[in-house]
Design a protein around this motif. Structure first.
Motif, PDB file in Angstrom:
ATOM      1  N   TRP A   1       0.799  -1.218   0.000  1.00 43.98           N
ATOM      2  CA  TRP A   1       0.000   0.000   0.000  1.00 43.98           C
ATOM      3  C   TRP A   1       0.834   1.272   0.000  1.00 43.98           C
ATOM      4  O   TRP A   1       0.304   2.358  -0.238  1.00 43.98           O
ATOM      5  CB  TRP A   1      -0.956  -0.003   1.195  1.00 43.98           C
ATOM      6  N   GLN A   2       2.135   1.164   0.244  1.00 42.99           N
ATOM      7  CA  GLN A   2       2.989   2.350   0.238  1.00 42.99           C
ATOM      8  C   GLN A   2       3.057   2.996  -1.147  1.00 42.99           C
ATOM      9  O   GLN A   2       3.149   4.216  -1.271  1.00 42.99           O
ATOM     10  CB  GLN A   2       4.411   1.980   0.689  1.00 42.99           C
ATOM     11  N   ASN A   3       3.030   2.161  -2.180  1.00 46.16           N
ATOM     12  CA  ASN A   3       3.175   2.676  -3.545  1.00 46.16           C
ATOM     13  C   ASN A   3       2.027   2.330  -4.472  1.00 46.16           C
ATOM     14  O   ASN A   3       1.948   2.870  -5.580  1.00 46.16           O
ATOM     15  CB  ASN A   3       4.464   2.132  -4.179  1.00 46.16           C
ATOM     16  N   PHE A   4       1.127   1.455  -4.022  1.00 49.02           N
ATOM     17  CA  PHE A   4       0.091   0.978  -4.938  1.00 49.02           C
ATOM     18  C   PHE A   4      -1.326   1.197  -4.423  1.00 49.02           C
ATOM     19  O   PHE A   4      -2.266   0.589  -4.923  1.00 49.02           O
ATOM     20  CB  PHE A   4       0.313  -0.510  -5.245  1.00 49.02           C
ATOM     21  N   TYR A   5      -1.463   2.053  -3.390  1.00 53.79           N
ATOM     22  CA  TYR A   5      -2.815   2.406  -2.950  1.00 53.79           C
ATOM     23  C   TYR A   5      -3.440   3.236  -4.074  1.00 53.79           C
ATOM     24  O   TYR A   5      -2.931   4.302  -4.422  1.00 53.79           O
ATOM     25  CB  TYR A   5      -2.754   3.211  -1.650  1.00 53.79           C
ATOM     26  N   PRO A   6      -4.525   2.768  -4.682  1.00 53.35           N
ATOM     27  CA  PRO A   6      -5.073   3.469  -5.858  1.00 53.35           C
ATOM     28  C   PRO A   6      -5.675   4.829  -5.516  1.00 53.35           C
ATOM     29  O   PRO A   6      -6.020   5.073  -4.353  1.00 53.35           O
ATOM     30  CB  PRO A   6      -6.145   2.494  -6.358  1.00 53.35           C
ATOM     31  N   PRO A   7      -5.752   5.697  -6.549  1.00 49.15           N
ATOM     32  CA  PRO A   7      -5.558   5.438  -7.984  1.00 49.15           C
ATOM     33  C   PRO A   7      -4.085   5.262  -8.357  1.00 49.15           C
ATOM     34  O   PRO A   7      -3.215   5.897  -7.787  1.00 49.15           O
ATOM     35  CB  PRO A   7      -6.159   6.671  -8.662  1.00 49.15           C
ATOM     36  N   ASN A   8      -3.858   4.406  -9.374  1.00 52.75           N
ATOM     37  CA  ASN A   8      -2.508   4.082  -9.802  1.00 52.75           C
ATOM     38  C   ASN A   8      -2.169   4.648 -11.181  1.00 52.75           C
ATOM     39  O   ASN A   8      -1.235   4.166 -11.833  1.00 52.75           O
ATOM     40  CB  ASN A   8      -2.313   2.557  -9.810  1.00 52.75           C
ATOM     41  N   GLY A   9      -2.918   5.635 -11.613  1.00 58.29           N
ATOM     42  CA  GLY A   9      -2.599   6.235 -12.899  1.00 58.29           C
ATOM     43  C   GLY A   9      -3.744   7.096 -13.405  1.00 58.29           C
ATOM     44  O   GLY A   9      -4.795   7.216 -12.771  1.00 58.29           O
TER      45      GLY A   9
END
Length: 205
Positions: free
Chosen positions: A80-88
């Motif tokens: 979740w440190q880098n991929f908690y959405p939104p992811n783009g």
């Protein structure tokens, strides 16, 4: 006065295509929602310590995001440190929190992302930037979830970082202490101003 009107009428503002404008607006709204939702979920980790990745399952959703749909990790998982959405851009994914009973009743498996992180290089303007990547298995198919450049951070944690750090120190203490902390946090003028600045920056970007 006439000259002033002429200067204003001759001013040309480049806003981009309607599609680009919609993308920016939708992304800003999703980011603002994620910021508020992240804080709520952090406050609920005592009784709902599991987080589930949710994707909108239609033809516009990226295949990697569809493959992540319904995956469950602990709220403390480094994912979740880098991929908690939104992811783009135009990402409509979100997170829902689950209790232990819900995980068991619905038959979900709580996964661990340990050892599955790497980085990929992406060109951003004239620079090459390292972007975090998460490798996972999707029914025998190896996939890699990579955020768009500029989306590789947890927007909720960025907005509420100080509050989250403080919450982690008090979340296991007496209930009255936690309630007092939440009350003071909500009335903190510095936090409120920081969040307003965060949202204003998103809207102007």
């Amino acid at each position: 006065v006439t000259g002033s009107r002429e200067r204003k009428s001759n001013t040309k503002v480049e806003l981009g295509t309607p599609r680009r404008i919609r993308t920016i607006i939708n992304s800003n709204i999703n980011s603002a929602y994620a910021s508020g939702r992240y804080l709520e979920q952090m406050q609920e980790t005592d009784f709902a310590p599991y987080w589930q990745y949710m994707a909108v399952m239609d033809e516009s959703t990226r295949p990697e995001h569809q493959a992540m749909h319904l995956k469950v990790f602990k709220s403390t998982d480094p994912f979740w440190q880098n991929f908690y959405p939104p992811n783009g851009w135009n990402c409509r994914c979100y997170v829902r929190n689950l209790t232990k009973r819900q995980v068991e009743r619905l038959g979900y498996t709580v996964e661990s992302t340990e050892g599955n992180f790497s980085t990929v290089n992406k060109k951003v303007g004239d620079e090459i930037k390292e972007i975090p990547a998460y490798k996972f298995n999707d029914g025998g198919i190896e996939r890699t979830l990579v955020p768009d450049a500029g989306w590789e951070t947890n927007v909720g944690k960025s907005a509420w970082g100080i509050d989250v750090a403080a919450w982690n120190k008090v979340k296991d203490l007496d209930e009255n202490i936690k309630l007092k902390f939440l009350s003071q946090m909500a009335q903190n003028p510095h936090r409120e101003q920081a969040f307003k600045t965060f949202i204003n920056n998103l809207i102007r970007s």
